[in-house]
Design a protein around this motif. Structure first.
Motif, PDB file in Angstrom:
ATOM      1  N   ILE A 128       0.851  -1.199   0.000  1.00 39.42           N
ATOM      2  CA  ILE A 128       0.000   0.000   0.000  1.00 39.42           C
ATOM      3  C   ILE A 128       0.885   1.246   0.000  1.00 39.42           C
ATOM      4  CG2 ILE A 128      -1.657   1.343   1.380  1.00 39.42           C
ATOM      5  CD1 ILE A 128      -2.878  -1.316   2.282  1.00 39.42           C
ATOM      6  N   HIS A 129       1.894   1.227   0.862  1.00 40.71           N
ATOM      7  CA  HIS A 129       2.809   2.360   0.992  1.00 40.71           C
ATOM      8  C   HIS A 129       3.493   2.665  -0.347  1.00 40.71           C
ATOM      9  CE1 HIS A 129       5.565   5.069   2.959  1.00 40.71           C
ATOM     10  NE2 HIS A 129       6.595   4.415   2.445  1.00 40.71           N
ATOM     11  N   ARG A 130       3.837   1.595  -1.085  1.00 44.54           N
ATOM     12  CA  ARG A 130       4.571   1.778  -2.347  1.00 44.54           C
ATOM     13  C   ARG A 130       3.646   1.986  -3.544  1.00 44.54           C
ATOM     14  NH1 ARG A 130      10.108  -1.355  -2.562  1.00 44.54           N
ATOM     15  NH2 ARG A 130      10.855  -0.823  -0.492  1.00 44.54           N
ATOM     16  N   GLY A 131       2.349   1.901  -3.308  1.00 43.49           N
ATOM     17  CA  GLY A 131       1.390   2.218  -4.372  1.00 43.49           C
ATOM     18  C   GLY A 131       1.015   1.052  -5.271  1.00 43.49           C
ATOM     19  N   GLY A 132       1.268  -0.181  -4.833  1.00 42.99           N
ATOM     20  CA  GLY A 132       0.804  -1.306  -5.638  1.00 42.99           C
ATOM     21  C   GLY A 132       1.477  -2.608  -5.270  1.00 42.99           C
ATOM     22  N   TYR A 135      -6.270   0.339  -3.795  1.00 44.58           N
ATOM     23  CA  TYR A 135      -4.813   0.465  -3.618  1.00 44.58           C
ATOM     24  C   TYR A 135      -4.025  -0.167  -4.769  1.00 44.58           C
ATOM     25  CZ  TYR A 135      -6.050   1.736   1.149  1.00 44.58           C
ATOM     26  OH  TYR A 135      -6.585   2.351   2.257  1.00 44.58           O
ATOM     27  N   ASN A 136      -4.701  -0.545  -5.842  1.00 42.61           N
ATOM     28  CA  ASN A 136      -4.004  -1.145  -6.984  1.00 42.61           C
ATOM     29  C   ASN A 136      -3.287  -2.435  -6.577  1.00 42.61           C
ATOM     30  OD1 ASN A 136      -3.004  -1.350  -9.624  1.00 42.61           O
ATOM     31  ND2 ASN A 136      -1.144  -0.191  -9.124  1.00 42.61           N
ATOM     32  N   ILE A 137      -3.971  -3.227  -5.738  1.00 49.30           N
ATOM     33  CA  ILE A 137      -3.382  -4.503  -5.302  1.00 49.30           C
ATOM     34  C   ILE A 137      -4.403  -5.620  -5.559  1.00 49.30           C
ATOM     35  CG2 ILE A 137      -2.384  -5.817  -3.368  1.00 49.30           C
ATOM     36  CD1 ILE A 137      -1.722  -3.111  -2.053  1.00 49.30           C
TER      37      ILE A 137
END
Ligand SMILES: NC(=O)c1ccc[n+]([C@@H]2O[C@H](COP(=O)([O-])OP(=O)(O)OC[C@H]3O[C@@H](n4cnc5c(N)ncnc54)[C@H](OP(=O)(O)O)[C@@H]3O)[C@@H](O)[C@H]2O)c1
Length: 267
Positions: A133-137, A179-181
């Motif tokens: 999440i912190h790294r954006g994906g 979160y693009n995950i």
């Protein structure tokens, strides 16, 4: 059409054999770094060497760990964080089963099923999602089973553990949509791997041989699940026969499922 995503670092549990080993081989061309986890260190080392020979630019790290042990999971998580390579693809694949009636089962094996199939999968997901999440994906593949769809006598704890995996994956997928995950539940039918032997209580021929019709090669299971992750699917049942069976099982009322299961072949 979905285009293949690239990943910087994939962590694969249960990479010493079967589907996990195949995930490592098929993903090696798409990642910069692979982290391979299982108990059998010699298998991991041999796999790492073979991947390095074929894909010299890929860094491969092996972490021997017994995922049924909370302390070893914690050590693994800390070692990965210290290494500076944070997985942006997590494949929770390690798992085991036990064929036979619950009343005669060995408690240590049942406990291992609960620890590995449920706890370890949840623990590693919990450890690595915040960084994604912190790294954006990132992306997560949870290896479940078609057994997650119905209660299965003689495979009761395993099927229940996989019901947890599928349910957890579906809920987590929705939580992580923004979160693009993507989170994928992989639900294979029977596959020829080390699973059957590990689940068997005696060396007798498998009483599950009637399911031979449904077996899907591990290469196909892995290829179809990687494609499904690229499409950001919620679930995949690799192989058309497994997919057809899953449709039937999912549509079956529980009263009918009970009747079918009560009439299962007994030893
Ligand atoms: N094969 C099938 O018919 C089938 C069908 C549906 C779903 N699945 C699922 O597919 C996944 C992979 O299984 P597989 O078919 O590839 O079987 P497999 O060849 O027996 O592989 C299982 C993997 O899990 C690892 N593992 C087991 N206990 C562990 C522990 N305590 N700590 C760390 N690693 C552990 C094993 O490594 P070590 O022994 O070296 O630790 C091995 O690498 C499992 O989650 C299974 O439930 C399999």
């Amino acid at each position: 059409m979905s285009s293949p995503r690239t990943y910087s670092c994939a962590l694969i549990t249960g990479a010493s054999s079967g589907l996990g080993e195949e995930y490592a081989r098929q993903l090696a061309g798409r990642v910069d770094k692979l982290i391979l986890v299982a108990r059998r260190e010699s298998h991991l080392t041999a796999l790492a060497e073979s991947i390095r020979n074929e894909f010299p630019r890929v860094a491969v790290a092996t972490y021997p760990a017994d995922l049924s042990q909370a302390i070893e999971r914690q050590q693994l998580i800390e070692a990965v964080h210290r290494s500076g390579f944070v997985p942006d693809l997590l494949i929770n694949n390690a798992g085991l089963g036990d064929y036979g009636e619950f009343s005669t089962s060995d408690w240590e094996k049942i406990e291992a099923i609960l620890h590995v199939n449920i706890e370890a999968l949840t623990h590693l997901t919990h450890a690595f999602v915040p960084e994604m999440i912190h790294r954006g994906g990132g992306a997560i593949m949870q290896v479940s089973s078609i057994a997650s769809l119905v209660p299965i006598p003689d495979l009761a704890v395993y099927a229940a553990s996989k019901a947890y995996v599928t349910s957890f994956s579906e809920a987590l997928r929705i939580e992580l949509l923004d979160y693009n995950i993507p989170v994928l539940a992989v639900c294979p039918g029977p596959v020829h791997t080390g699973f059957g032997k590990a689940a068997q209580r005696t060396s007798a021929a498998s009483e599950m041989s009637a399911r031979e019709f449904f077996y899907v090669p591990k290469e196909q299971v892995v290829a179809e699940s990687i494609s499904a992750l690229d499409r950001q699917s919620a679930r995949v049942y690799p192989g058309w026969k497994t997919a057809a069976l899953a449709m039937v099982l999912a549509a079956m009322p529980i009263v009918l499922a009970r009747l079918v299961m009560e009439r299962r072949p007994r030893r």
